[in-house]
Scaffold this active site. Structure first.
Site, PDB file in Angstrom:
ATOM      1  N   THR A 160      51.734   3.168 -36.509  1.00  0.00           N
ATOM      2  CA  THR A 160      51.093   3.895 -37.613  1.00  0.00           C
ATOM      3  C   THR A 160      49.926   3.129 -38.227  1.00  0.00           C
ATOM      4  OG1 THR A 160      51.470   4.660 -39.882  1.00  0.00           O
ATOM      5  CG2 THR A 160      52.878   2.899 -39.129  1.00  0.00           C
ATOM      6  N   TYR A 171      59.012   1.621 -44.058  1.00  0.00           N
ATOM      7  CA  TYR A 171      58.629   2.390 -42.865  1.00  0.00           C
ATOM      8  C   TYR A 171      57.564   1.634 -42.077  1.00  0.00           C
ATOM      9  CZ  TYR A 171      55.794   5.607 -40.165  1.00  0.00           C
ATOM     10  OH  TYR A 171      55.052   6.169 -39.159  1.00  0.00           O
TER      11      TYR A 171
END
Ligand code: UDP
Length: 325
Positions: free
Chosen positions: A117, A141
């Protein structure tokens, strides 16, 4: 020569499954259906319902289907949820990835594509972001994704094992053939919510923050059509097969749209005004995230086909209409 796609019943995973099948590449999907939807990949691909934590199942699946490469999508992806449940996120995204990598090593699978990401980059890193930009992930995350990147790096140093890590920017839109799309019932992403407002399924679009240091005060993101992202996975897979070294690639178009620009785009597509409600910033949202995709374009010859904000918005709305029909 089969590709194992973990999380293949999810949003991005299912697009990659169809992309592989469309070109005749054999696929086996492994998904625990915690957030994925079985119908999303229909009956077209071999499907194993199970968890990436189950190393015995993984090894059996790899051997039974003759798997020689893995695309690893399975994982948890909601930033605020990760803040509330860090252990759950490290379990799902790090510990389970470790099991999968171990199963690969034990069965001789040497090629691995990993979904990472743009959230691994430091908020103050220079934009557009190059892969070498400073990394300071702030949410569990994002940290869990970077930890798995490191794990892959360490493993490939001492084993006959190569990877491509793809760092996604803001993935949006849906399969142009209408076979799959964003189906998760909990909508947090801008494009999904905008599509729901466009169809009257939400009363208004919340604009989270109008005081960012951006041209119109709202957050700017690099929206990439999910089918272009799926295509990037296939190129990455082919490059690994051809002997390419382990690499990290940004996946974005290299340009940004603000929340207001997205809302305007929705109005262009639907032909009438979109109700919006201005509100405060959402915690943890950086002002701008724009990729520098030069590396993937140069090294893999990646050529986006859907780099047009109205096309992305239209496909998101089309899917939303079909999904709820
Ligand atoms: N956003 C918004 N309203 C929404 C959802 C998102 O204004 O209902 C903004 C958010 O603050 C960010 C951008 O839209 O600037 C993209 O957010 P999204 O959740 O789609 O992706 P993220 O960049 O957080 O991964």
């Amino acid at each position: 020569m089969t590709t194992l796609v973990t999380g293949g019943a999810g949003y991005i995973g299912s697009h990659a499954v169809y992309a592989l099948l469309d070109r005749g590449s054999p696929v086996v999907v492994l998904d625990n259906l915690s957030t994925g939807i079985r119908a999303q990949v229909g009956e077209v691909a071999a499907f194993v319902q199970g968890d990436v934590a189950d190393r015995a199942l993984l090894k059996r699946t790899i051997l039974d289907y003759g798997v020689n490469a893995v695309i690893h999508f399975a994982g948890s992806i909601v930033v605020p949820e990760s803040v509330a449940d860090p252990i759950g996120y490290y379990e799902n995204n790090v510990s389970k990835s470790r099991e999968l990598i171990a199963a690969c090593l034990e069965t001789g699978v040497k090629r691995f594509i990993f979904s990472s990401t743009a959230a691994v980059y430091a908020e103050d890193a220079v934009q557009p972001l190059e892969e070498g930009a400073r990394k300071v992930p702030i949410s569990p995350y994002a940290r869990s994704k970077l930890m798995t990147e490191w794990m892959l790096e360490d493993v490939s140093r001492v084993h006959d094992f190569r990877y491509h890590i793809l760092r996604y920017f803001n993935v949006a839109g849906a399969d142009p053939k209408g076979r799959t799309g964003q189906s998760h019932p909990v909508a947090t992403h801008l494009m999904k919510r905008a599509a729901m407002v466009a169809l009257g399924r939400l009363p208004h679009l919340d604009i989270f923050g109008t005081d960012y240091p951006t041209p119109d005060g709202t957050g700017v993101r690099d929206y990439i059509h999910v089918s272009d992202l799926a295509a990037a996975h296939l190129l990455a897979l082919d490059a690994l097969e051809a002997g390419a070294p382990s690499t990290v690639y940004n996946c974005g178009y290299g340009r940004g749209f603000s929340v207001r620009e997205v809302a305007k785009g929705v109005e262009r597509v639907i032909g009438h005004a979109l109700p919006v409600r201005e509100g405060p910033r959402r915690l943890g949202d950086p002002p701008v995230l724009i990729s520098d995709p030069s590396r993937i374009k140069m090294a893999l010859g990646w050529k986006p086909r859907y780099d047009d904000i109205d096309t992305i918005i239209r496909s998101a709305i089309d899917w939303e209409r079909r999904f709820n029909a």
